[in-house]
Design a protein around this motif. Structure first.
Motif, mmCIF file in Angstrom:
data_model
loop_
_atom_site.group_PDB
_atom_site.id
_atom_site.type_symbol
_atom_site.label_atom_id
_atom_site.label_comp_id
_atom_site.label_asym_id
_atom_site.label_seq_id
_atom_site.Cartn_x
_atom_site.Cartn_y
_atom_site.Cartn_z
ATOM 1 N N GLY A 108 0.827 -1.198 0.000
ATOM 2 C CA GLY A 108 0.000 0.000 0.000
ATOM 3 C C GLY A 108 0.857 1.242 0.000
ATOM 4 N N ARG A 109 0.234 2.379 -0.253
ATOM 5 C CA ARG A 109 0.980 3.625 -0.386
ATOM 6 C C ARG A 109 0.938 4.477 0.886
ATOM 7 N N ASN A 110 -0.255 4.655 1.458
ATOM 8 C CA ASN A 110 -0.443 5.631 2.538
ATOM 9 C C ASN A 110 -0.380 4.949 3.907
ATOM 10 N N VAL A 111 0.597 5.349 4.701
ATOM 11 C CA VAL A 111 0.793 4.771 6.029
ATOM 12 C C VAL A 111 0.465 5.835 7.082
ATOM 13 N N GLU A 112 -0.451 5.508 7.972
ATOM 14 C CA GLU A 112 -0.774 6.376 9.111
ATOM 15 C C GLU A 112 -0.335 5.657 10.380
ATOM 16 N N MET A 113 0.496 6.319 11.174
ATOM 17 C CA MET A 113 1.098 5.678 12.325
ATOM 18 C C MET A 113 0.995 6.574 13.554
ATOM 19 N N THR A 114 0.602 5.979 14.703
ATOM 20 C CA THR A 114 0.567 6.691 15.978
ATOM 21 C C THR A 114 1.630 6.093 16.886
ATOM 22 N N VAL A 115 2.534 6.948 17.358
ATOM 23 C CA VAL A 115 3.657 6.502 18.177
ATOM 24 C C VAL A 115 3.633 7.245 19.504
ATOM 25 N N PHE A 116 3.733 6.494 20.597
ATOM 26 C CA PHE A 116 3.873 7.095 21.926
ATOM 27 C C PHE A 116 5.347 7.100 22.309
ATOM 28 N N MET A 117 5.839 8.244 22.799
ATOM 29 C CA MET A 117 7.259 8.387 23.147
ATOM 30 C C MET A 117 7.414 9.068 24.494
ATOM 31 N N VAL A 118 8.449 8.655 25.223
ATOM 32 C CA VAL A 118 8.777 9.269 26.510
ATOM 33 C C VAL A 118 10.170 9.874 26.411
ATOM 34 N N PHE A 119 10.286 11.136 26.826
ATOM 35 C CA PHE A 119 11.558 11.837 26.809
ATOM 36 C C PHE A 119 11.925 12.270 28.230
ATOM 37 N N ALA A 120 13.226 12.354 28.476
ATOM 38 C CA ALA A 120 13.720 12.822 29.769
ATOM 39 C C ALA A 120 14.963 13.679 29.528
ATOM 40 N N PRO A 121 15.234 14.635 30.425
ATOM 41 C CA PRO A 121 16.448 15.456 30.270
ATOM 42 C C PRO A 121 17.705 14.583 30.240
ATOM 43 N N LEU A 122 18.671 15.012 29.442
ATOM 44 C CA LEU A 122 19.937 14.279 29.315
ATOM 45 C C LEU A 122 20.580 14.042 30.673
ATOM 46 N N VAL A 123 20.537 15.049 31.550
ATOM 47 C CA VAL A 123 21.173 14.916 32.864
ATOM 48 C C VAL A 123 20.528 13.791 33.672
ATOM 49 N N HIS A 124 19.235 13.618 33.514
ATOM 50 C CA HIS A 124 18.486 12.576 34.232
ATOM 51 C C HIS A 124 18.856 11.187 33.702
ATOM 52 N N VAL A 125 18.805 11.028 32.382
ATOM 53 C CA VAL A 125 19.083 9.734 31.757
ATOM 54 C C VAL A 125 20.548 9.339 31.954
ATOM 55 N N SER A 126 21.451 10.303 31.776
ATOM 56 C CA SER A 126 22.882 9.987 31.909
ATOM 57 C C SER A 126 23.237 9.579 33.333
ATOM 58 N N ALA A 127 22.539 10.140 34.335
ATOM 59 C CA ALA A 127 22.787 9.749 35.723
ATOM 60 C C ALA A 127 22.411 8.287 35.939
#
Length: 417
Positions: free
Chosen positions: A182-201
Protein backbone atom coordinates in the motif's frame (compact mmCIF):
# COMPACT_ATOMS: atom_id res chain seq x y z
CA UNK A 1 -9.32 -10.80 28.57
CA UNK A 2 -6.10 -8.83 29.14
CA UNK A 3 -3.67 -7.57 26.55
CA UNK A 4 -0.34 -5.86 26.72
CA UNK A 5 -0.15 -2.24 25.63
CA UNK A 6 -0.24 -2.18 21.86
CA UNK A 7 3.43 -1.86 21.02
CA UNK A 8 3.15 -3.19 17.49
CA UNK A 9 6.90 -3.41 17.02
CA UNK A 10 7.15 -5.93 19.84
CA UNK A 11 4.60 -8.09 18.04
CA UNK A 12 6.78 -8.15 14.96
CA UNK A 13 9.84 -9.49 16.74
CA UNK A 14 8.91 -10.71 20.24
CA UNK A 15 11.71 -11.78 22.54
CA UNK A 16 12.68 -15.37 21.89
CA UNK A 17 12.08 -16.94 25.30
CA UNK A 18 11.60 -20.58 24.34
CA UNK A 19 15.23 -21.58 24.94
CA UNK A 20 15.80 -24.80 26.85
CA UNK A 21 18.28 -23.05 29.14
CA UNK A 22 16.80 -20.45 31.54
CA UNK A 23 17.97 -16.84 31.24
CA UNK A 24 18.14 -14.26 34.00
CA UNK A 25 17.66 -10.51 34.20
CA UNK A 26 17.19 -7.74 36.78
CA UNK A 27 14.42 -5.12 36.90
CA UNK A 28 15.65 -2.11 38.89
CA UNK A 29 13.26 0.39 40.44
CA UNK A 30 15.31 3.36 41.73
CA UNK A 31 12.70 5.02 43.92
CA UNK A 32 13.00 8.12 46.06
CA UNK A 33 12.53 6.13 49.28
CA UNK A 34 13.69 2.63 48.29
CA UNK A 35 15.66 0.84 45.61
CA UNK A 36 14.01 -2.44 44.61
CA UNK A 37 15.92 -5.03 42.59
CA UNK A 38 13.69 -7.74 41.12
CA UNK A 39 15.45 -10.88 39.85
CA UNK A 40 13.76 -12.67 36.94
CA UNK A 41 14.12 -16.13 35.49
CA UNK A 42 12.88 -16.72 31.95
CA UNK A 43 12.32 -20.38 31.10
CA UNK A 44 10.00 -22.07 28.63
CA UNK A 45 8.33 -18.77 27.75
CA UNK A 46 7.44 -18.06 31.40
CA UNK A 47 8.94 -15.20 33.42
CA UNK A 48 9.15 -15.77 37.18
CA UNK A 49 10.39 -13.61 40.06
CA UNK A 50 13.01 -15.61 41.97
CA UNK A 51 14.27 -12.95 44.36
CA UNK A 52 13.89 -9.34 45.44
CA UNK A 53 16.31 -7.02 47.21
CA UNK A 54 15.38 -3.75 48.91
CA UNK A 55 17.45 -0.93 50.33
CA UNK A 56 16.35 2.42 51.76
CA UNK A 57 17.74 5.57 50.13
CA UNK A 58 19.34 8.39 52.10
CA UNK A 59 17.26 11.56 51.97
CA UNK A 60 19.88 13.48 50.00
CA UNK A 61 20.26 10.86 47.27
CA UNK A 62 17.03 11.55 45.35
CA UNK A 63 15.01 14.65 44.55
CA UNK A 64 11.52 14.58 43.01
CA UNK A 65 12.07 11.12 41.60
CA UNK A 66 15.44 11.93 40.01
CA UNK A 67 18.97 11.01 41.11
CA UNK A 68 20.64 13.77 43.13
CA UNK A 69 23.70 11.87 44.43
CA UNK A 70 25.13 9.27 42.05
CA UNK A 71 27.54 7.75 44.57
CA UNK A 72 24.81 7.41 47.19
CA UNK A 73 22.38 5.75 44.75
CA UNK A 74 25.09 3.35 43.56
CA UNK A 75 25.73 2.34 47.16
CA UNK A 76 22.02 1.79 47.81
CA UNK A 77 21.54 -0.17 44.56
CA UNK A 78 24.51 -2.39 45.39
CA UNK A 79 22.94 -3.28 48.75
CA UNK A 80 19.62 -4.17 47.09
CA UNK A 81 21.37 -6.20 44.38
CA UNK A 82 23.46 -8.11 46.90
CA UNK A 83 20.40 -8.97 48.97
CA UNK A 84 18.41 -10.03 45.91
CA UNK A 85 21.20 -12.16 44.46
CA UNK A 86 21.55 -14.10 47.72
CA UNK A 87 17.82 -14.90 47.64
CA UNK A 88 17.76 -15.67 43.89
CA UNK A 89 21.02 -17.65 43.88
CA UNK A 90 22.14 -15.99 40.62
CA UNK A 91 23.93 -12.79 39.57
CA UNK A 92 22.51 -11.60 36.24
CA UNK A 93 24.30 -8.86 34.34
CA UNK A 94 21.41 -7.57 32.20
CA UNK A 95 19.17 -4.90 33.71
CA UNK A 96 16.09 -2.88 32.74
CA UNK A 97 15.63 0.31 34.78
CA UNK A 98 12.43 2.20 35.50
CA UNK A 99 12.59 5.96 35.17
CA UNK A 100 10.35 8.65 36.64
CA UNK A 101 10.53 12.26 37.82
CA UNK A 102 8.78 15.55 37.25
CA UNK A 103 10.70 16.37 34.04
CA UNK A 104 10.01 13.05 32.32
CA UNK A 105 7.34 13.67 29.69
CA UNK A 106 5.40 11.46 27.30
CA UNK A 107 3.78 12.49 24.03
CA UNK A 108 1.82 10.80 21.26
CA UNK A 109 2.32 11.76 17.64
CA UNK A 110 0.31 10.65 14.61
CA UNK A 111 1.98 11.01 11.21
CA UNK A 112 1.13 10.25 7.59
CA UNK A 113 3.72 8.93 5.17
CA UNK A 114 3.54 7.97 1.49
CA UNK A 115 5.62 5.00 0.40
CA UNK A 116 7.64 5.23 -2.81
CA UNK A 117 7.08 1.56 -3.66
CA UNK A 118 3.48 0.70 -2.70
CA UNK A 119 3.70 -2.54 -4.72
CA UNK A 120 6.33 -3.93 -2.35
CA UNK A 121 5.50 -5.41 1.04
CA UNK A 122 6.43 -3.29 4.06
CA UNK A 123 9.67 -4.54 5.64
CA UNK A 124 10.89 -4.29 9.19
CA UNK A 125 13.76 -2.05 8.08
CA UNK A 126 11.35 0.33 6.33
CA UNK A 127 9.08 0.43 9.39
CA UNK A 128 12.08 1.15 11.65
CA UNK A 129 13.03 4.08 9.40
CA UNK A 130 9.50 5.45 9.60
CA UNK A 131 9.51 5.20 13.40
CA UNK A 132 12.95 6.82 13.63
CA UNK A 133 11.68 9.80 11.62
CA UNK A 134 8.69 10.21 13.91
CA UNK A 135 10.95 10.02 16.98
CA UNK A 136 13.25 12.73 15.63
CA UNK A 137 10.36 15.10 14.92
CA UNK A 138 8.82 14.47 18.33
CA UNK A 139 12.14 14.96 20.10
CA UNK A 140 12.61 18.37 18.50
CA UNK A 141 9.10 19.39 19.56
CA UNK A 142 9.50 18.06 23.11
CA UNK A 143 12.90 19.73 23.51
CA UNK A 144 11.56 23.14 22.48
CA UNK A 145 8.52 22.78 24.76
CA UNK A 146 10.60 21.69 27.77
CA UNK A 147 13.18 24.45 27.27
CA UNK A 148 10.42 27.07 27.09
CA UNK A 149 8.79 25.77 30.28
CA UNK A 150 12.07 25.82 32.20
CA UNK A 151 13.24 29.15 30.82
CA UNK A 152 16.28 27.84 28.95
CA UNK A 153 17.31 28.82 25.42
CA UNK A 154 18.56 25.29 24.71
CA UNK A 155 18.09 21.94 26.39
CA UNK A 156 18.99 18.33 25.65
CA UNK A 157 16.42 15.54 25.90
CA UNK A 158 16.84 11.83 25.34
CA UNK A 159 14.28 9.35 24.11
CA UNK A 160 13.58 6.87 26.93
CA UNK A 161 11.16 4.49 25.26
CA UNK A 162 8.52 4.45 22.57
CA UNK A 163 5.76 2.23 21.26
CA UNK A 164 3.83 2.10 18.01
CA UNK A 165 0.25 2.01 19.29
CA UNK A 166 -1.68 2.18 16.02
CA UNK A 167 -0.94 1.77 12.32
CA UNK A 168 -3.00 1.62 9.14
CA UNK A 169 -2.13 1.21 5.46
CA UNK A 170 -4.43 2.89 2.91
CA UNK A 171 -7.02 3.20 5.70
CA UNK A 172 -6.81 -0.52 6.55
CA UNK A 173 -5.88 -1.01 10.22
CA UNK A 174 -3.34 -3.75 10.85
CA UNK A 175 -1.86 -5.29 13.99
CA UNK A 176 1.34 -6.42 12.23
CA UNK A 177 2.14 -4.30 9.14
CA UNK A 178 5.02 -6.43 7.84
CA UNK A 179 4.50 -7.66 4.23
CA UNK A 180 1.39 -5.49 3.70
CA UNK A 181 1.38 -3.49 0.45
CA UNK A 182 0.00 0.00 0.00
CA UNK A 183 0.98 3.63 -0.39
CA UNK A 184 -0.44 5.63 2.54
CA UNK A 185 0.79 4.77 6.03
CA UNK A 186 -0.77 6.38 9.11
CA UNK A 187 1.10 5.68 12.32
CA UNK A 188 0.57 6.69 15.98
CA UNK A 189 3.66 6.50 18.18
CA UNK A 190 3.87 7.10 21.93
CA UNK A 191 7.26 8.39 23.15
CA UNK A 192 8.78 9.27 26.51
CA UNK A 193 11.56 11.84 26.81
CA UNK A 194 13.72 12.82 29.77
CA UNK A 195 16.45 15.46 30.27
CA UNK A 196 19.94 14.28 29.31
CA UNK A 197 21.17 14.92 32.86
CA UNK A 198 18.49 12.58 34.23
CA UNK A 199 19.08 9.73 31.76
CA UNK A 200 22.88 9.99 31.91
CA UNK A 201 22.79 9.75 35.72
CA UNK A 202 20.87 6.47 35.48
CA UNK A 203 23.32 5.13 32.90
CA UNK A 204 26.28 6.11 35.09
CA UNK A 205 24.75 4.25 38.03
CA UNK A 206 24.32 1.13 35.87
CA UNK A 207 27.92 1.36 34.62
CA UNK A 208 29.29 1.64 38.16
CA UNK A 209 27.28 -1.43 39.13
CA UNK A 210 29.00 -3.35 36.28
CA UNK A 211 25.64 -4.18 34.71
CA UNK A 212 24.58 -4.23 31.06
CA UNK A 213 21.71 -1.79 30.40
CA UNK A 214 19.13 -3.47 28.16
CA UNK A 215 16.77 -0.49 28.28
CA UNK A 216 14.93 2.16 30.24
CA UNK A 217 11.15 2.21 30.69
CA UNK A 218 8.95 5.07 31.90
CA UNK A 219 7.20 3.87 35.03
CA UNK A 220 3.62 4.99 34.19
CA UNK A 221 4.06 3.30 30.79
CA UNK A 222 5.17 0.11 32.56
CA UNK A 223 2.15 0.12 34.89
CA UNK A 224 -0.32 0.67 32.05
CA UNK A 225 1.33 -1.96 29.85
CA UNK A 226 1.18 -4.64 32.51
CA UNK A 227 -2.21 -4.11 34.18
CA UNK A 228 -4.77 -2.76 31.72
CA UNK A 229 -7.58 -4.73 30.07
CA UNK A 230 -9.17 -4.37 26.64
CA UNK A 231 -11.97 -2.30 28.22
CA UNK A 232 -9.45 0.10 29.77
CA UNK A 233 -7.95 0.83 26.37
CA UNK A 234 -11.26 1.00 24.54
CA UNK A 235 -13.07 3.36 26.91
CA UNK A 236 -10.08 5.18 28.40
CA UNK A 237 -8.41 5.20 31.79
CA UNK A 238 -6.06 7.28 33.88
CA UNK A 239 -3.05 5.91 35.80
CA UNK A 240 -1.91 7.76 38.94
CA UNK A 241 1.31 6.42 40.48
CA UNK A 242 2.19 8.20 43.74
CA UNK A 243 5.84 7.54 44.50
CA UNK A 244 8.11 8.97 47.15
CA UNK A 245 9.33 11.97 45.16
CA UNK A 246 6.80 12.46 42.39
CA UNK A 247 3.32 11.61 41.13
CA UNK A 248 3.21 10.08 37.64
CA UNK A 249 0.14 10.26 35.40
CA UNK A 250 -0.66 8.37 32.20
CA UNK A 251 -3.72 8.96 30.01
CA UNK A 252 -4.91 5.84 28.17
CA UNK A 253 -7.28 6.17 25.23
CA UNK A 254 -7.95 4.71 21.78
CA UNK A 255 -5.86 1.60 22.33
CA UNK A 256 -2.73 3.11 23.85
CA UNK A 257 -1.08 5.75 25.98
CA UNK A 258 -1.96 9.23 24.75
CA UNK A 259 0.21 11.30 27.07
CA UNK A 260 2.04 11.20 30.39
CA UNK A 261 2.72 13.89 32.96
CA UNK A 262 4.66 13.90 36.20
CA UNK A 263 4.83 16.45 39.01
CA UNK A 264 7.25 16.67 41.90
CA UNK A 265 4.97 16.02 44.86
CA UNK A 266 4.93 12.50 46.31
CA UNK A 267 4.89 10.76 49.65
CA UNK A 268 8.03 12.53 50.86
CA UNK A 269 6.22 15.90 50.74
CA UNK A 270 3.83 14.67 53.42
CA UNK A 271 6.78 13.48 55.52
CA UNK A 272 8.45 16.89 55.26
CA UNK A 273 5.21 18.60 56.27
CA UNK A 274 4.98 16.49 59.43
CA UNK A 275 8.66 17.08 60.25
CA UNK A 276 8.33 20.86 59.82
CA UNK A 277 5.19 21.34 61.90
CA UNK A 278 5.95 18.74 64.58
CA UNK A 279 9.61 19.80 64.82
CA UNK A 280 10.87 16.27 64.52
CA UNK A 281 13.38 14.43 62.32
CA UNK A 282 12.47 13.20 58.85
CA UNK A 283 12.88 9.59 59.99
CA UNK A 284 10.50 10.12 62.89
CA UNK A 285 8.07 12.00 60.64
CA UNK A 286 8.13 9.14 58.12
CA UNK A 287 7.25 6.69 60.87
CA UNK A 288 4.37 8.91 62.02
CA UNK A 289 3.06 8.95 58.45
CA UNK A 290 3.34 5.16 58.16
CA UNK A 291 1.61 4.70 61.52
CA UNK A 292 -1.23 6.96 60.36
CA UNK A 293 -1.55 4.96 57.14
CA UNK A 294 -1.65 1.73 59.18
CA UNK A 295 -4.51 3.03 61.35
CA UNK A 296 -2.40 3.60 64.45
CA UNK A 297 -3.42 6.60 66.57
CA UNK A 298 -0.98 9.47 65.98
CA UNK A 299 -2.85 12.49 67.30
CA UNK A 300 -4.94 15.23 65.73
CA UNK A 301 -1.96 17.38 64.75
CA UNK A 302 -0.59 14.81 62.28
CA UNK A 303 -4.05 14.28 60.78
CA UNK A 304 -4.50 18.04 60.27
CA UNK A 305 -1.07 18.36 58.63
CA UNK A 306 -1.75 15.51 56.18
CA UNK A 307 -5.25 16.84 55.39
CA UNK A 308 -3.80 20.26 54.58
CA UNK A 309 -1.05 18.75 52.40
CA UNK A 310 -3.63 16.62 50.57
CA UNK A 311 -5.31 19.84 49.42
CA UNK A 312 -1.98 21.08 48.07
CA UNK A 313 -1.42 17.74 46.31
CA UNK A 314 -4.93 17.96 44.85
CA UNK A 315 -4.21 21.42 43.41
CA UNK A 316 -1.00 20.09 41.84
CA UNK A 317 -2.91 17.11 40.44
CA UNK A 318 -5.47 19.40 38.80
CA UNK A 319 -2.71 21.49 37.20
CA UNK A 320 -1.06 18.33 35.84
CA UNK A 321 -4.37 16.95 34.56
CA UNK A 322 -4.96 20.20 32.66
CA UNK A 323 -1.86 19.36 30.61
CA UNK A 324 -3.39 15.98 29.77
CA UNK A 325 -6.74 17.53 28.88
CA UNK A 326 -7.42 17.48 25.12
CA UNK A 327 -10.77 19.24 24.85
CA UNK A 328 -12.84 16.25 25.94
CA UNK A 329 -13.57 15.17 29.54
CA UNK A 330 -10.94 12.87 30.97
CA UNK A 331 -11.98 9.21 31.41
CA UNK A 332 -13.65 8.67 34.80
CA UNK A 333 -11.87 5.34 35.34
CA UNK A 334 -8.80 5.97 37.51
CA UNK A 335 -6.34 3.36 38.75
CA UNK A 336 -4.05 4.23 41.63
CA UNK A 337 -0.73 2.69 42.68
CA UNK A 338 2.52 3.52 44.43
CA UNK A 339 3.56 3.77 48.06
CA UNK A 340 1.68 7.05 48.54
CA UNK A 341 -1.60 5.50 47.41
CA UNK A 342 -2.11 3.93 50.83
CA UNK A 343 -2.34 7.29 52.60
CA UNK A 344 -5.79 7.78 54.20
CA UNK A 345 -7.82 10.35 52.29
CA UNK A 346 -5.97 10.02 48.97
CA UNK A 347 -8.80 8.17 47.20
CA UNK A 348 -11.35 10.74 48.40
CA UNK A 349 -9.04 13.55 47.24
CA UNK A 350 -9.16 12.15 43.69
CA UNK A 351 -12.85 11.19 43.68
CA UNK A 352 -13.79 14.73 44.68
CA UNK A 353 -16.34 17.20 43.22
CA UNK A 354 -13.52 19.74 42.79
CA UNK A 355 -12.20 17.74 39.84
CA UNK A 356 -15.61 17.98 38.15
CA UNK A 357 -15.83 21.69 38.97
CA UNK A 358 -12.47 22.12 37.22
CA UNK A 359 -14.24 20.83 34.06
CA UNK A 360 -11.63 18.10 33.61
CA UNK A 361 -14.13 15.30 34.32
CA UNK A 362 -17.79 15.08 33.39
CA UNK A 363 -18.52 12.99 36.50
CA UNK A 364 -16.72 12.24 39.74
CA UNK A 365 -14.03 9.69 38.81
CA UNK A 366 -14.22 6.11 40.01
CA UNK A 367 -10.90 5.21 41.68
CA UNK A 368 -9.54 1.68 42.00
CA UNK A 369 -6.41 0.77 43.93
CA UNK A 370 -4.10 -1.53 41.97
CA UNK A 371 -2.58 -4.57 43.68
CA UNK A 372 0.47 -6.61 42.61
CA UNK A 373 -1.80 -9.48 41.55
CA UNK A 374 -3.25 -7.12 38.90
CA UNK A 375 0.09 -7.24 37.08
CA UNK A 376 -0.01 -9.99 34.47
CA UNK A 377 2.67 -11.71 32.44
CA UNK A 378 5.14 -12.38 35.26
CA UNK A 379 4.78 -15.05 37.95
CA UNK A 380 5.61 -14.45 41.61
CA UNK A 381 5.20 -17.93 43.19
CA UNK A 382 6.78 -16.94 46.52
CA UNK A 383 4.90 -13.60 46.83
CA UNK A 384 8.04 -11.47 46.97
CA UNK A 385 5.98 -8.49 45.73
CA UNK A 386 2.70 -8.40 47.63
CA UNK A 387 2.21 -4.82 48.91
CA UNK A 388 0.50 -1.93 47.13
CA UNK A 389 3.86 -0.17 46.66
CA UNK A 390 5.11 -3.23 44.73
CA UNK A 391 2.89 -2.67 41.67
CA UNK A 392 5.47 -0.47 39.94
CA UNK A 393 8.54 -2.73 40.42
CA UNK A 394 6.50 -5.74 39.34
CA UNK A 395 5.37 -3.81 36.24
CA UNK A 396 9.00 -2.96 35.44
CA UNK A 397 9.77 -6.67 35.86
CA UNK A 398 7.14 -7.48 33.23
CA UNK A 399 8.74 -5.01 30.82
CA UNK A 400 12.16 -6.52 31.58
CA UNK A 401 10.83 -9.95 30.65
CA UNK A 402 9.64 -8.58 27.28
CA UNK A 403 12.70 -6.49 26.43
CA UNK A 404 14.88 -7.43 23.49
CA UNK A 405 18.55 -8.09 24.21
CA UNK A 406 20.84 -5.15 23.62
CA UNK A 407 22.15 -6.68 20.41
CA UNK A 408 18.67 -6.58 18.90
CA UNK A 409 17.49 -3.67 16.81
CA UNK A 410 14.40 -2.54 18.67
CA UNK A 411 13.26 -2.38 22.29
CA UNK A 412 9.97 -0.51 22.39
CA UNK A 413 11.08 1.38 19.31
CA UNK A 414 14.36 2.58 20.86
CA UNK A 415 17.72 1.75 19.36
CA UNK A 416 20.65 0.78 21.57
CA UNK A 417 24.20 0.43 20.34
Amino acid sequence: MVVMLKDLLSRINPRQAQDSEPTYRIALDIGTEYVKAVFLEQAGGVASIIGVGRSQQDYADMDSGAIANIAGVVRCCRQALTQGSVIAGVKPTEVVVGIAGQFVTGVTRTVFRQRKRPDKGLTRRELSRLVAGVQLEAQQYATEEMAEKMGFKKMDLELVNSAVVDISIDGYQVSNPIDFRGRNVEMTVFMVFAPLVHVSAVKTVVERLDLDLVGLVAEPYAVAASTFTDESYEFGSLVIDIGGGSTDLALIHRGGIVKTKMFGIGGRAFTKGIAAYCRTTLREAEQLKLDYAAGIEVGDEVKEIITADLKIWQDALILALKELYQGQPLPPRVVLCGGGSGLPGILETIAHPKLVESELFAVIPEVRLLQPEDVFGVADPKDFLSAVQDVTPKSIAFQASQAEPKTSTIFGGVRYG
